[in-house]
Design an enzyme around this catalytic site. Structure first.
Site, PDB file in Angstrom:
ATOM      1  N   HIS A 209     -89.132  62.017 -73.594  1.00 31.93           N
ATOM      2  CA  HIS A 209     -88.067  62.017 -74.011  1.00 31.93           C
ATOM      3  C   HIS A 209     -86.689  61.516 -73.407  1.00 31.93           C
ATOM      4  O   HIS A 209     -85.771  62.093 -73.413  1.00 31.93           O
ATOM      5  CB  HIS A 209     -87.611  63.554 -74.399  1.00 31.93           C
ATOM      6  CG  HIS A 209     -88.589  64.395 -75.199  1.00 31.93           C
ATOM      7  ND1 HIS A 209     -88.730  64.463 -76.408  1.00 31.93           N
ATOM      8  CD2 HIS A 209     -89.765  65.012 -74.792  1.00 31.93           C
ATOM      9  CE1 HIS A 209     -89.816  65.127 -77.035  1.00 31.93           C
ATOM     10  NE2 HIS A 209     -90.478  65.356 -75.919  1.00 31.93           N
TER      11      HIS A 209
ATOM     12  N   SER B 211     -71.320  37.771 -65.302  1.00 26.00           N
ATOM     13  CA  SER B 211     -70.628  37.678 -66.577  1.00 26.00           C
ATOM     14  C   SER B 211     -69.470  36.631 -66.393  1.00 26.00           C
ATOM     15  O   SER B 211     -69.035  36.381 -65.414  1.00 26.00           O
ATOM     16  CB  SER B 211     -70.026  39.215 -66.708  1.00 26.00           C
ATOM     17  OG  SER B 211     -68.828  38.927 -67.339  1.00 26.00           O
TER      18      SER B 211
ATOM     19  N   LYS C 257     -69.948  41.667 -62.199  1.00 18.60           N
ATOM     20  CA  LYS C 257     -71.280  41.906 -63.085  1.00 18.60           C
ATOM     21  C   LYS C 257     -72.794  41.235 -62.387  1.00 18.60           C
ATOM     22  O   LYS C 257     -72.595  39.997 -62.177  1.00 18.60           O
ATOM     23  CB  LYS C 257     -71.017  41.621 -64.533  1.00 18.60           C
ATOM     24  CG  LYS C 257     -70.462  42.487 -65.292  1.00 18.60           C
ATOM     25  CD  LYS C 257     -70.973  44.123 -65.332  1.00 18.60           C
ATOM     26  CE  LYS C 257     -72.210  44.128 -66.055  1.00 18.60           C
ATOM     27  NZ  LYS C 257     -71.814  43.789 -67.463  1.00 18.60           N
TER      28      LYS C 257
ATOM     29  N   GLU D 180     -84.134  41.782 -70.989  1.00 23.99           N
ATOM     30  CA  GLU D 180     -83.530  42.031 -72.455  1.00 23.99           C
ATOM     31  C   GLU D 180     -83.798  40.823 -73.263  1.00 23.99           C
ATOM     32  O   GLU D 180     -84.108  41.184 -74.304  1.00 23.99           O
ATOM     33  CB  GLU D 180     -81.888  41.827 -72.216  1.00 23.99           C
ATOM     34  CG  GLU D 180     -81.139  43.016 -71.478  1.00 23.99           C
ATOM     35  CD  GLU D 180     -79.682  42.680 -71.257  1.00 23.99           C
ATOM     36  OE1 GLU D 180     -78.925  43.606 -71.829  1.00 23.99           O
ATOM     37  OE2 GLU D 180     -79.322  41.808 -70.393  1.00 23.99           O
TER      38      GLU D 180
END
Ligand code: ARG
Length: 468
Positions: A157, A278, A284, A291
């Site tokens: 979980h 970024s 970043k 992804e």
């Protein structure tokens, strides 16, 4: 548009829109090598059966070889309005050797031809995918081996659950990929069936030697029913399903890399070469690669659903709807290939933050189950033990402590039988070693799993670590 292979019974020219809508050349051109390979085998068989002359076959086969080389070198233009790759190859043949070239289509239809081409293609790409799966497995096993001594929190979980070896976690993906490899291998058996000779749907009036064609093309079997052979795309669906499951596995691993590389977790660092930045936020560093693998999974599922839906209402036998199988298949196989390649390289570009993992296992009462097991050894039932440890967790939480920070007296207050030896059971670093059963996270088991994996994957054993 060049002259149609089917133009005889038509009085009007095909409308330009129809040509554009109907043609598949833009995508099925990538089948050219398979189309030519199939034509060569078919042609040799026609000669062996006396359906065409030996010298005719020799000339056709020679010309097909030339066409193959010209296509390899981009010397044949696809721009001249061909309908599909089958038409293009036949036209090129006629251009080279005249009307003799037309004999290639004796006893054959584009329906069995396209079934053959797609089978040859799926056979090839399945083998390519299988090779890449193995490479990715090797990368996982190497990473597991490098981190054999690292303990991390295992989750259910997404809540901290029990300490596990990082290597055990990584090897879970090795198991998934192993099953994926198996699925592609098993699929090959159903792909490796030779459909030529089915012709349009009913078979051919010529005395074709189908076994010979199958041998020439390396097929294990020939199809048993001509109507099935020209209308079956199960083997494509099976490839798409296998690809979908494989992508699902890579997507889960990707998801873990994404969250593990966040500041919240900080378990993993991905090298600069495998991250991006970024355009606005200078600080970043983003895990775009995992992804994207996660994202591309949806696209492969989509191809599976699209072809399942295309096929579901089709009456026997061939229907033009089936031309839609190709873009789905090609895009799925390209996607799987590049994702495996990226994943394999990416795994070589990550390093684990051992300090952070060590900290992580200290918090979250990861050894609560160990403590309950300890009490069972003192004679309690597991339910009694579970209840008591639950209460001990509450007390510790109250005092903002972990279980090992409770005093012996505090613990004895819950059960008199708790002794000094309990502290050993409260050390998360020692926890995995207590789970040395088959399939467990115990270091001996994991070491053994790595050795077995290395053996299966043919990894050389001079890399040190547990492999030797
Ligand atoms: N381009 C077609 C396909 O991909 C080839 C088979 C065409 N056969 C036919 N009868 N129109 O399915």
């Amino acid at each position: 548009m060049t002259k149609k292979v089917w133009g005889g019974r038509f009085k009007q020219d095909t409308d330009a829109l129809v040509n554009r809508f109907n043609a598949s050349i833009e995508f099925d051109r990538r089948l050219y090598a398979y189309d030519i390979q199939g034509s060569i085998a078919h042609c040799r068989m026609l000669a062996a059966q006396g359906i065409i002359k030996d010298e005719e076959s020799t000339r056709i086969v020679e010309a097909l070889g030339q066409i193959q080389r010209e296509l390899d070198h981009g010397e044949i233009s696809f721009e001249e309005g061909y309908e599909d790759i089958h038409g293009l190859v036949e036209k090129a043949l006629v251009q080279k050797i005249g009307a003799l070239g037309e004999k290639i289509h004796t006893g054959r239809s584009r329906n069995d031809q396209v079934a053959l081409d797609v089978r040859l293609y799926v056979r090839d790409v399945s083998q390519g995918v299988m090779e890449r799966i193995k490479e990715t497995q090797r990368a996982l096993v190497a990473l597991a081996e490098e981190n054999l001594d690292v303990v991390m929190p295992g989750y259910t979980h997404l809540q901290r659950a029990q300490p596990v070896l990082l290597a055990h976690h990584l090897l879970a993906y090795h198991e998934m990929l192993k099953r994926d490899h198996e699925r592609f291998r098993e699929g090959l058996e159903r792909i490796n069936v030779m459909p030529l000779g089915s012709a349009a749907l009913a078979g051919s009036t010529f005395d074709l030697d189908r076994e010979m064609v199958a041998r020439e093309l390396g097929f294990g079997r020939i199809s048993r029913n001509s109507m099935d052979a020209v209308s079956d795309r199960d083997f494509v669906l099976e490839f798409l399903f296998n690809a979908s499951v494989l992508m699902m596995h890579m997507s889960r691993l990707s998801e873990e890399l994404v969250i593990w590389s966040s500041q919240e977790y900080g378990f993993v660092r991905i090298s600069d070469a495998f991250c991006t930045g970024s355009s606005i936020m200078p600080q970043k560093k983003n895990p775009d690669l995992p992804e994207l693998i996660r994202g591309k999974t949806g696209r492969v599922y989509g191809h599976l659903m699209s072809l399942l839906t295309t096929m579901k209402g089709l009456p026997l036998t061939y229907n033009k709807d089936m031309q839609e199988d190709k873009e789905a298949l090609f895009d799925a196989s390209d996607t799987v290939h590049i994702c495996l390649e990226v994943m394999c390289r990416l795994l070589g570009e990550i390093s684990f933050n051992r300090e952070r993992l060590k900290e992580a296992i200290q918090r979250g009462f990861l050894v609560a189950t160990d403590l309950a097991d300890y009490l069972v050894r003192k004679g309690l039932t597991f339910r009694q033990a579970h209840e008591i440890v639950g209460k001990m967790v509450l007390l510790a939480m109250d005092q903002k402590k972990e279980l090992h920070q409770l005093t012996l007296n505090e613990m004895k207050g819950f059960n008199r039988q708790i002794g000094e030896d309990v502290y050993e059971w409260l050390d998360p670093l020692l926890s995995p070693a207590r789970r040395n059963g088959l399939g467990g996270t115990g270091p001996d088991r994991v070491k053994q799993a790595i050795e077995e994996a290395r053996e299966e994957l043919g990894m050389d054993n001079n890399k040190g670590g547990a492999g030797g």
